[in-house]
Design an enzyme around this catalytic site. Structure first.
Site, PDB file in Angstrom:
ATOM      1  CE  LYS A  37     -56.015  75.767  60.588  1.00  0.00           C
ATOM      2  NZ  LYS A  37     -56.858  75.391  59.460  1.00  0.00           N
TER       3      LYS A  37
ATOM      4  N   PRO B  25     -46.884  77.158  54.936  1.00  0.00           N
ATOM      5  CG  PRO B  25     -47.606  75.279  53.745  1.00  0.00           C
ATOM      6  CD  PRO B  25     -47.169  75.720  55.105  1.00  0.00           C
ATOM      7  CB  VAL B  26     -47.956  82.323  52.379  1.00  0.00           C
ATOM      8  CG1 VAL B  26     -48.784  83.602  52.350  1.00  0.00           C
ATOM      9  CG2 VAL B  26     -46.629  82.554  53.094  1.00  0.00           C
ATOM     10  CB  ALA B  27     -52.842  82.229  51.370  1.00  0.00           C
TER      11      ALA B  27
ATOM     12  N   GLY C  60     -50.925  82.688  59.144  1.00  0.00           N
ATOM     13  CA  GLY C  60     -51.110  84.066  59.628  1.00  0.00           C
ATOM     14  C   GLY C  60     -51.497  84.072  61.093  1.00  0.00           C
ATOM     15  CB  SER C  61     -53.811  81.927  63.041  1.00  0.00           C
ATOM     16  OG  SER C  61     -54.932  82.232  62.255  1.00  0.00           O
ATOM     17  CB  ALA C  62     -48.684  80.358  63.221  1.00  0.00           C
TER      18      ALA C  62
ATOM     19  CG  ASP D 260     -58.145  78.999  62.273  1.00  0.00           C
ATOM     20  OD1 ASP D 260     -59.241  78.659  62.755  1.00  0.00           O
ATOM     21  OD2 ASP D 260     -57.797  78.757  61.108  1.00  0.00           O
TER      22      ASP D 260
HETATM   23  O1  C5P Z   1     -61.632  84.636  61.863  1.00  0.00           O
HETATM   24  P1  C5P Z   1     -60.805  84.807  60.640  1.00  0.00           P
HETATM   25  O2  C5P Z   1     -60.399  86.236  60.401  1.00  0.00           O
HETATM   26  O3  C5P Z   1     -59.653  83.885  60.560  1.00  0.00           O
HETATM   27  O4  C5P Z   1     -61.750  84.406  59.444  1.00  0.00           O
HETATM   28  C1  C5P Z   1     -61.426  84.715  58.115  1.00  0.00           C
HETATM   29  C2  C5P Z   1     -62.684  84.634  57.283  1.00  0.00           C
HETATM   30  O5  C5P Z   1     -63.120  83.271  57.201  1.00  0.00           O
HETATM   31  C3  C5P Z   1     -63.874  85.381  57.855  1.00  0.00           C
HETATM   32  O6  C5P Z   1     -63.879  86.713  57.436  1.00  0.00           O
HETATM   33  C4  C5P Z   1     -65.042  84.605  57.276  1.00  0.00           C
HETATM   34  O7  C5P Z   1     -65.259  84.983  55.933  1.00  0.00           O
HETATM   35  C5  C5P Z   1     -64.529  83.195  57.252  1.00  0.00           C
HETATM   36  N1  C5P Z   1     -64.935  82.424  58.456  1.00  0.00           N
HETATM   37  C6  C5P Z   1     -66.255  82.022  58.581  1.00  0.00           C
HETATM   38  N2  C5P Z   1     -66.639  81.291  59.665  1.00  0.00           N
HETATM   39  C7  C5P Z   1     -65.739  80.955  60.618  1.00  0.00           C
HETATM   40  C8  C5P Z   1     -64.394  81.361  60.525  1.00  0.00           C
HETATM   41  C9  C5P Z   1     -64.015  82.090  59.416  1.00  0.00           C
HETATM   42  O8  C5P Z   1     -67.083  82.301  57.717  1.00  0.00           O
HETATM   43  N3  C5P Z   1     -66.153  80.256  61.650  1.00  0.00           N
END
Ligand code: C5P
Length: 314
Positions: A16, A101-103, A109-111, A143
């Site tokens: 995405k 692409p990784v990170a 990772g979400s995919a 995501d």
């Molecule tokens: O939800 P996810 O594990 O993908 O989020 C990774 C990190 O990104 C969270 O631990 C948080 O630090 C940050 N995040 C955030 N606000 C969001 C989504 C992600 O601060 N709405």
């Protein structure tokens, strides 16, 4: 054929780009309220689930060496969550063929989590209702629900509460892959540092941007693109400014950091412009790869039962 003689189920899942990422001040739980306009793009990971004696994850493709293969892998966590829901043991081999692409700020990772969920549901015949799958996705990460759904959607809350959006045409993009990744929490942390003491507005979707998506107007979309995490990503990785400039000089309609970065995204007029901008980005030496891709792309899709190759055998 795998050692057990079983076939696997392969699911293809898109990356995405956030065409708008409006970020508010952090909530008490540390997450940030978002108005997040997701667009799925045609770069895909494939996740294959095959019966195995125990949960196991393997990964091939660019950046595969940076993907954790233990229980922290989001795809493994997806399999565990689905198995728990149905009272099953998560005995499955998940093979991830990486192309996202990784990170990179493109939800790779979400995919993989969404792909594993759908692949295991098909492999185990558990026929989990869509709404339940989406709930598991939301528990796994902000995501992940969008990776399952694809197309285009507005995500609010921490990005996981989705409303599908209409897209009136095909948008052409080029993605410049940076050397190494950026940690999403670190980028949000830098956003907090940069905005400390300022009045951060409540995030809201831009009507102009939604109209540009609806009409398929690339020039209007280019003018409306925005990413509130861009300054934070550039602060942590100043070299991204040169990549953005290289794509703009090569004729991209607009350039922005994809999500939390460090992948940069270039909206272009058509497929020919995409090839030109990709060539110029590579020649500039400011990225390690430049990938043309079209949007919107469909969400996680079962490709069918496959006989795994030797590298995917359990
Ligand atoms: O939800 P996810 O594990 O993908 O989020 C990774 C990190 O990104 C969270 O631990 C948080 O630090 C940050 N995040 C955030 N606000 C969001 C989504 C992600 O601060 N709405």
């Amino acid at each position: 054929m795998s050692a057990t003689g079983h076939t696997g189920v392969t699911v293809r899942v898109p990356a995405k780009v956030n065409v708008q990422l409006a970020v508010g001040a952090p909530r008490p739980d540390g997450f940030h309220p978002l108005a997040n306009v997701f667009l799925a793009v045609g770069l895909y990971d494939e996740v294959t689930a095959t019966p195995a004696d125990a949960l196991r994850v393997t990964c091939t493709g660019p950046g595969a060496d940076q993907v954790p293969l233990d229980a922290t892998n989001l795809a493994a966590r997806a399999a565990v969550a689905l198995a728990a829901l149905h009272g099953l043991a998560p005995d499955v081999h998940l093979h991830i063929a990486k192309d996202i692409p990784v990170a990179g700020g493109m939800a790779g990772g979400s995919a993989d989590a969404a792909g594993a969920l759908l692949a295991c549901d098909a492999l185990w015949g558990t026929r989990t209702p869509r709404e339940r799958l989406l709930e598991i996705c939301a528990e796994l990460g902000s995501d992940v629900p969008f990776s399952l759904v694809g197309g285009a959607a507005l995500g609010v809350g921490r990005g996981e509460q989705l409303t599908p959006l209409e897209v009136g045409g095909t948008f052409h993009w080029v993605f410049a892959v940076a050397d190494g990744g950026l940690s999403t929490p670190a980028v949000y942390g830098e956003f907090d540092r940069l905005t400390a003491g300022t009045d951060v507005p409540e995030p809201a979707a831009s009507d102009t941007l939604l109209a540009a998506l609806r009409t398929g107007d690339a020039t209007a979309l280019a003018a409306a693109l925005s990413n509130d995490l861009q300054a934070a990503a550039l602060s942590l990785r100043p070299s991204l400014a040169a990549t953005l400039a290289a794509g703009t000089e090569a004729g991209a309609l607009a350039a922005l950091v994809s999500g939390s970065g460090p992948t940069t995204a270039f909206l272009v007029k058509d497929a020919e412009a995409a090839r030109r901008v990709a060539d110029a980005l590579l020649a500039s030496g400011t990225c390690v790869a430049a990938r043309p891709a079209e949007a919107p792309a469909p969400g996680a899709t079962v490709l069918g039962a496959t006989v795994p190759g030797p590298e995917a055998a359990s």
